[in-house]
Design a protein around this motif. Structure first.
Motif, PDB file in Angstrom:
ATOM      1  N   TYR A  69       0.823  -1.211   0.000  1.00  0.00           N
ATOM      2  CA  TYR A  69       0.000   0.000   0.000  1.00  0.00           C
ATOM      3  C   TYR A  69       0.853   1.255   0.000  1.00  0.00           C
ATOM      4  O   TYR A  69       0.453   2.296  -0.535  1.00  0.00           O
ATOM      5  N   THR A  70       2.042   1.183   0.579  1.00  0.00           N
ATOM      6  CA  THR A  70       2.916   2.358   0.596  1.00  0.00           C
ATOM      7  C   THR A  70       3.328   2.749  -0.824  1.00  0.00           C
ATOM      8  O   THR A  70       3.441   3.943  -1.151  1.00  0.00           O
ATOM      9  N   ILE A  73       0.344   4.355  -2.570  1.00  0.00           N
ATOM     10  CA  ILE A  73       0.189   5.740  -2.134  1.00  0.00           C
ATOM     11  C   ILE A  73       1.135   6.658  -2.911  1.00  0.00           C
ATOM     12  O   ILE A  73       0.741   7.737  -3.381  1.00  0.00           O
ATOM     13  N   SER A  74       2.376   6.232  -3.077  1.00  0.00           N
ATOM     14  CA  SER A  74       3.331   7.060  -3.810  1.00  0.00           C
ATOM     15  C   SER A  74       2.918   7.212  -5.270  1.00  0.00           C
ATOM     16  O   SER A  74       3.093   8.293  -5.869  1.00  0.00           O
ATOM     17  N   CYS A 121      -7.233   7.227   2.177  1.00  0.00           N
ATOM     18  CA  CYS A 121      -7.994   6.008   2.484  1.00  0.00           C
ATOM     19  C   CYS A 121      -7.129   4.754   2.467  1.00  0.00           C
ATOM     20  O   CYS A 121      -7.451   3.762   3.142  1.00  0.00           O
ATOM     21  N   MET A 122      -6.057   4.762   1.700  1.00  0.00           N
ATOM     22  CA  MET A 122      -5.302   3.525   1.481  1.00  0.00           C
ATOM     23  C   MET A 122      -4.502   3.064   2.692  1.00  0.00           C
ATOM     24  O   MET A 122      -4.024   1.931   2.725  1.00  0.00           O
ATOM     25  N   SER A 123      -4.343   3.912   3.696  1.00  0.00           N
ATOM     26  CA  SER A 123      -3.654   3.492   4.920  1.00  0.00           C
ATOM     27  C   SER A 123      -4.629   3.137   6.037  1.00  0.00           C
ATOM     28  O   SER A 123      -4.210   2.868   7.165  1.00  0.00           O
ATOM     29  N   ASP A 126      -7.912  -2.613   7.297  1.00  0.00           N
ATOM     30  CA  ASP A 126      -8.620  -3.449   6.333  1.00  0.00           C
ATOM     31  C   ASP A 126      -9.826  -4.153   6.919  1.00  0.00           C
ATOM     32  O   ASP A 126     -10.681  -4.642   6.177  1.00  0.00           O
TER      33      ASP A 126
END
Length: 471
Positions: A69-70, A73-74, A121-123, A126
């Motif tokens: 996910y990191t 995000i980038s 939202c991506m961090s 889950d």
């Protein structure tokens, strides 16, 4: 810079070069004055080529869903940066197809905010750990559904295209994006931003399809075992057809469809604020926004004052706003608006105001008229008197649509109570019906669609809950 008429906008399919010769053909893209802007490369031989694209999407899904996910995000942050850097090209492309300048800028800025919100939202977690008495441990996780077919319209191609792509990508899905034949260049520029930012080519594919092949293409995509969901923004008529095909293949769908949006003006409303907002809500972008105001219910105590102020504002808007003079991008839309107006006038409606370029205000509209219950998608609204708010709520709820409403009142608590009774996706008190921002869920009910875009709600649309138990 206006796109060259010699340019051919390509489909962005990783395996396109390996497809048989003759797998594409070119079609023209015209400006509102019917002059050639450029051409686009659309897919042919759908029976053979669409399965190849779907298989490629599944390969891309496996790669993208397993990407940390990191890193995602980038990639999203870089995509937002590229959109900002290339804003002039997007604005020029929007102007070329007949969009006003303010709306072109809104499209790009809104798309950037969408992407930035999905970064946040991506961090997020889950799932949760529910209580269990039958096992040592139970946990739930949201998992990406799989490859998604994304279909967005021509009238706001950047912001609506961005959310159709970014939401499933943020959830970990791959995307096959089908452009509108009226705005393929903007779809291409958008997809290129994501690719240049680092989204794998098989995780995001762009397909152009000839208008006469759209129905067959949609059927073939949804018939594929690889495509797991479709999101569509557009008319209720087309949305209904897509829902029927999706249901046949047991595929879920997110539909953001048309609206017959209303404004309710209470007797304590501030008309100096309400009237200009309502008029502009109806006429902005020639009324070609799904959230445009179609009906205005005015308390009888303020009806005459509302009409007088409405006429003043209408004259001023038409005299000073160049958007009113922009020709519709779609001649069929103009034809539908004209048909509804002629039907209404023939059946007894009164024209309170009409500008030569189209903006119109009607009164004495009755349920037997087409314009009463059908989405207009043009710069026209009707005004009605009311005595009792509950009657208005019943009238609004009896409409087939349920996208947006606004309530104008100094008594905000009563307005909130009224809002809770109205069956639509969004109610805006002392504010515009045209309200869609990245942090707030957006969508409708009834014939205005199902599901929600934006933020965590948009991500969850493209996931399923997986339960895991441990002994």
């Amino acid at each position: 810079m206006t796109p060259s008429a010699k340019l051919i906008v390509p489909s962005v399919v990783p395996l396109l070069a390996k497809l048989p010769k003759g797998s594409t053909r070119t079609l023209p893209v015209l400006c509102p004055e019917n002059k050639l802007l450029h051409k686009f490369e659309c897919l042919t031989d759908l029976e053979e080529n669409i399965p190849t694209i779907c298989h490629s999407a599944n390969v891309g899904f496996v790669e993208w869903s397993q990407t940390p996910y990191t890193h995602k995000i980038s990639v999203f942050k870089r995509a937002a940066e590229l959109l900002a850097q290339r804003k002039d090209a997007f604005v020029d492309g929007h102007l070329a197809i007949g969009g006003p300048g303010w709306f072109a800028n809104f499209n790009v800025d809104g798309a950037i905010k969408q992407i930035e919100q999905y970064v946040a939202c991506m961090s997020a977690p889950d799932g949760v750990i529910p209580k269990t008495s039958a096992t040592r441990l139970a946990l739930t996780r949201r998992r990406p559904l799989g490859p998604v077919l994304a279909i967005s319209p021509w009238n706001a191609p950047v912001i609506l295209g961005a959310r159709a792509i970014a939401a499933p990508l943020a959830a970990g899905c791959s995307v096959v994006a089908k452009s509108s034949e009226k705005s393929p260049m903007l779809s291409y520029l958008l997809v290129k931003c994501f690719h240049d930012a680092g989204v794998p080519s098989e995780a995001l594919q762009l397909v152009h399809v000839a208008p006469e092949d759209t129905v067959e293409a949609t059927e073939r995509f949804l018939a594929s075992r690889h495509i797991r969901k479709v999101n569509f923004t557009g008319s209720t008529e087309v949305g209904r057809q897509i829902a029927m095909v999706a249901a046949k293949h047991l595929k879920p769908y997110l539909l953001e469809l048309g609206g017959k949006n209303c404004a309710i003006v209470a007797k304590d409303a501030d008309l100096d604020v309400a009237v200009p907002t309502i008029v502009n809500n109806s006429w902005l972008h020639k009324g070609q926004i799904c959230m445009s105001t179609d009906k205005v219910y005015v308390h009888s105590d303020r009806y005459d004052d509302f009409k007088a102020k409405c006429l003043d504002v209408a004259r001023q808007v038409c005299a000073t706003n160049p958007d009113m003079k922009i020709k519709s991008r779609d001649s069929s839309v103009e034809g539908k608006v004209q048909l509804q107006l002629e039907d209404a006038i023939e059946k007894g409606a009164t024209v309170l105001f009409q500008d030569p370029h189209g903006p119109t205000i009607l009164e004495q509209v009755t349920p037997d008229m087409l314009i009463y219950s059908h989405e207009t998608f043009g710069p026209v609204f009707s005004i009605y008197q009311y005595e009792d708010i509950d009657t208005v709520v019943d009238m609004v709820n009896s409409d087939g649509y349920g996208l947006k409403a606004s309530i104008w009142s100094a008594d905000r608590l009563t307005a909130i109570e009224t809002a809770s009774k109205i069956q639509c996706g969004g109610v805006h008190i002392n504010g515009s019906c045209i309200h869609d921002e990245a942090t707030i869920p957006h969508g409708g009910v009834k014939e205005s669609g199902t599901g929600r875009f934006n933020s965590t709600w948009g991500v969850e649309e493209f996931t399923y809950i997986q339960t895991t138990t441990v002994n």
